[in-house]
Design an enzyme around this catalytic site. Structure first.
Site, PDB file in Angstrom:
ATOM      1  N   ASP A 171       0.910  -1.133   0.000  1.00 48.73           N
ATOM      2  CA  ASP A 171       0.000   0.000   0.000  1.00 48.73           C
ATOM      3  C   ASP A 171       0.951   1.183   0.000  1.00 48.73           C
ATOM      4  OD1 ASP A 171      -1.446   2.272   0.830  1.00 48.73           O
ATOM      5  OD2 ASP A 171      -3.022   0.990   1.645  1.00 48.73           O
ATOM      6  N   HIS A 172       1.111   1.832  -1.135  1.00 56.10           N
ATOM      7  CA  HIS A 172       2.235   2.772  -1.244  1.00 56.10           C
ATOM      8  C   HIS A 172       2.106   3.953  -0.274  1.00 56.10           C
ATOM      9  CE1 HIS A 172      -0.370   5.239  -3.823  1.00 56.10           C
ATOM     10  NE2 HIS A 172       0.478   6.219  -3.660  1.00 56.10           N
ATOM     11  N   HIS A 234      -5.813   2.889   1.218  1.00 60.85           N
ATOM     12  CA  HIS A 234      -5.075   4.036   1.755  1.00 60.85           C
ATOM     13  C   HIS A 234      -5.793   4.676   2.951  1.00 60.85           C
ATOM     14  CE1 HIS A 234      -2.922   3.334  -1.841  1.00 60.85           C
ATOM     15  NE2 HIS A 234      -3.561   4.154  -2.647  1.00 60.85           N
TER      16      HIS A 234
HETATM   17  C1  BG6 Z   1      -3.439   5.057  -6.217  1.00 61.11           C
HETATM   18  C2  BG6 Z   1      -4.791   5.172  -6.848  1.00 61.11           C
HETATM   19  O1  BG6 Z   1      -3.377   3.945  -5.371  1.00 61.11           O
HETATM   20  O2  BG6 Z   1      -3.182   6.218  -5.457  1.00 61.11           O
HETATM   21  C3  BG6 Z   1      -4.894   6.421  -7.692  1.00 61.11           C
HETATM   22  O3  BG6 Z   1      -5.032   4.029  -7.651  1.00 61.11           O
HETATM   23  C4  BG6 Z   1      -4.490   7.637  -6.901  1.00 61.11           C
HETATM   24  O4  BG6 Z   1      -6.212   6.578  -8.195  1.00 61.11           O
HETATM   25  C5  BG6 Z   1      -3.157   7.400  -6.208  1.00 61.11           C
HETATM   26  O5  BG6 Z   1      -4.410   8.739  -7.784  1.00 61.11           O
HETATM   27  C6  BG6 Z   1      -2.825   8.536  -5.272  1.00 61.11           C
HETATM   28  O6  BG6 Z   1      -1.522   8.350  -4.791  1.00 61.11           O
HETATM   29  P1  BG6 Z   1      -0.617   9.571  -4.454  1.00 61.11           P
HETATM   30  O7  BG6 Z   1       0.638   8.980  -3.937  1.00 61.11           O
HETATM   31  O8  BG6 Z   1      -0.453  10.363  -5.715  1.00 61.11           O
HETATM   32  O9  BG6 Z   1      -1.387  10.349  -3.427  1.00 61.11           O
END
Ligand code: BG6
Length: 483
Positions: A171-172, A234
């Site tokens: 989960d990045h 997230h």
């Molecule tokens: C991803 C989603 O996991 O996270 C995207 O699939 C979203 O829809 C993105 O735009 C948002 O990540 P970050 O790091 O740009 O806030």
């Protein structure tokens, strides 16, 4: 080993992250990257594509050609259009392993569309891609399943080949510096924890706002929607980090045990309750930064009548000793006025007012805001005396900004997470039971929506979401923050 090496994620995130790790001398000396995808492409052409991707997407630019040249020599490509491709892959893995002396240590990264996860896992097992010695681990990208049942099924397939402690569900968000800092703020300091409870906290707001639309991802997004795309992973992870009990140690087991306890205590919203506790919206045409943008139904690849939500707001409760009765409001949306992810802890008003109503006109309750992105930082608002004769009170802000305090660029979350996976540290990855709890919370809401118990509200692109989202808080005498 990257499966899905022709894809967007590899180009935008994985290889730029690896390159930046190389730049910082953080990769092991005996290291190689083997990319694989269906299409046939020569190794040279593959390296050139990745070079261009790094030049475009790396957080550090321009590309350092010397570092790239050394790094590029460790990149290989093996097409896997069918089963026989995996035999070749097995041979190449063994050969390269021998050349660089990697001891059979292997990290498999599934960066493909989810439909390919199962066949690839099975192929890893059937073709003995795990090294005979050393460790093997698998990193699985989101979406991890489409609902609880499919997530459990995926886990059972993965477990035919990998033990749970070898599975790294990414989960990045958890790799973001400011997300990790939630734990540091709470548990490396002594002043916050005593007031981090229902007695002092009036409510919590968690926001992940984006100004972008769905870009070129209609195929994926239209079947996912904001609930599966952002809330299920997230946002629920942010909620767990904010609400969890202090773990006894900062290690994978202790941290994830506490997160899963909170997720279990997260009160389920039954299908009959979605009208009262949830809002779903979809953007219509509007303006972002002065530019006209189309509505969701007019995006390429989306049917005009698509019922997919691009906005979600929820009112949640955590049924445990610390949080009983304290609402957690969470929201996310595409095509909102700006990009902003933040967590706001709103404290209760002072219990007894000794100053006159006129003196404290406009003074708000204390608020601690953790800004996850952009403009990363933390701020605390409190009332202060205006320096004039007589008593006037105004809310002021105490602010900490990452940029000013540390003067360094934070690593990208993929750098952090890839390095952790190589080291075998799973603290910032989602465990099986967490993912399952997340789906167990989301599934009944989706069921209520599909049963037509909550209408899809529209909002103009460039506004803060649909009207019912305001009502959700207004009913409780509260309003959303404007980030
Ligand atoms: C991803 C989603 O996991 O996270 C995207 O699939 C979203 O829809 C993105 O735009 C948002 O990540 P970050 O790091 O740009 O806030």
């Amino acid at each position: 080993m990257i499966f899905g090496a022709s894809g967007d994620l590899t180009a935008r995130k994985l290889v730029p992250a690896l390159y930046n790790l190389a730049l910082q001398h953080l990769l092991p000396a005996s290291f190689a990257v083997i990319g694989s995808a269906r299409r046939a492409v020569t190794e040279d052409a593959f390296r050139t594509e990745l070079h261009d991707a790094v030049a475009e997407f790396s957080r550090t630019r321009p590309i350092n050609e010397e570092v790239w040249a050394t790094f590029a020599r460790s990149i290989h490509y093996v097409p896997t259009p069918d089963d026989s491709g995996f035999d070749e892959l097995s041979r190449v893995l063994a050969r390269i392993d021998g050349e660089i002396g990697a001891n059979g240590n292997r990290l498999f990264y599934l960066a493909t569309p989810p439909a390919a996860y199962e066949p690839i896992i099975r192929a890893i097992g059937a073709h003995d891609l795990r090294g005979a010695t050393g460790w093997s681990r698998v990193v699985v990208e989101k979406p991890y399943g489409h609902d609880l049942e499919s997530a459990m099924h995926l886990t059972s397939v993965i477990q035919e080949v990998f033990r749970e402690d070898e599975v790294f569900r990414i989960d990045h968000y958890l790799g973001k510096e400011t997300v990790q800092n939630i734990l540091v703020l709470r548990f490396a300091n002594s002043i916050f924890e005593p007031i981090w409870t229902r007695q002092y906290v009036d409510h919590v707001q968690i926001t992940a706002a984006e100004s972008i639309g769905i870009e070129e991802r209609a195929g994926y997004y239209d079947s996912a929607g904001a609930m599966r795309d952002i809330v299920q992973n997230h946002l629920l992870q942010l909620l767990a980090l904010v609400a969890m009990e202090p773990p006894s140690a900062f290690d994978d087991r202790s941290v994830r045990d506490e997160k899963v306890k909170v997720l279990r205590a997260l009160r389920r919203i039954a299908p009959e309750e979605v009208g009262e506790l949830t809002v779903r919206g979809q953007y219509g045409p509007g303006f972002i930064g002065g530019e006209r943008v189309v509505g969701y139904g007019q995006e390429t690849g989306v049917a005009p009548s698509s019922p997919t939500e691009t906005y979600v707001a929820l009112k949640c409760f955590i049924d445990n000793w610390r949080w009983e009765g304290t609402p957690f409001y969470i929201r996310t949306g595409k095509r909102l006025p700006k990009r902003s992810t933040e967590i706001a802890i709103r404290f209760r008003l002072a219990p007894h007012r000794i100053f006159t109503r006129e003196a404290s006109e406009g003074v708000d309750a204390n608020e601690l805001v953790l800004r996850i992105q952009p403009d990363e930082g933390i701020s605390l608002t409190f009332g202060a005396k205006v320096p004039v004769q007589g008593l006037r009170i105004r809310s002021v802000n105490m602010d900490f900004g990452y940029g000013e305090s540390f003067m360094v660029d934070a690593p990208d979350s993929y750098e952090t997470l890839i390095l952790d996976a190589l080291r075998g540290d799973a603290t910032l990855f989602t465990r099986r039971d967490e993912v399952e709890q997340q789906w167990a919370f989301v599934d009944p809401i989706l069921a209520g929506w599909h049963a037509g118990r909550q209408e899809l509200a529209t909002y103009a692109a460039g506004t803060w979401g649909p009207e019912p989202a305001e009502t959700l808080l207004a009913r409780d005498g509260r309003t959303w923050r404007r980030p």
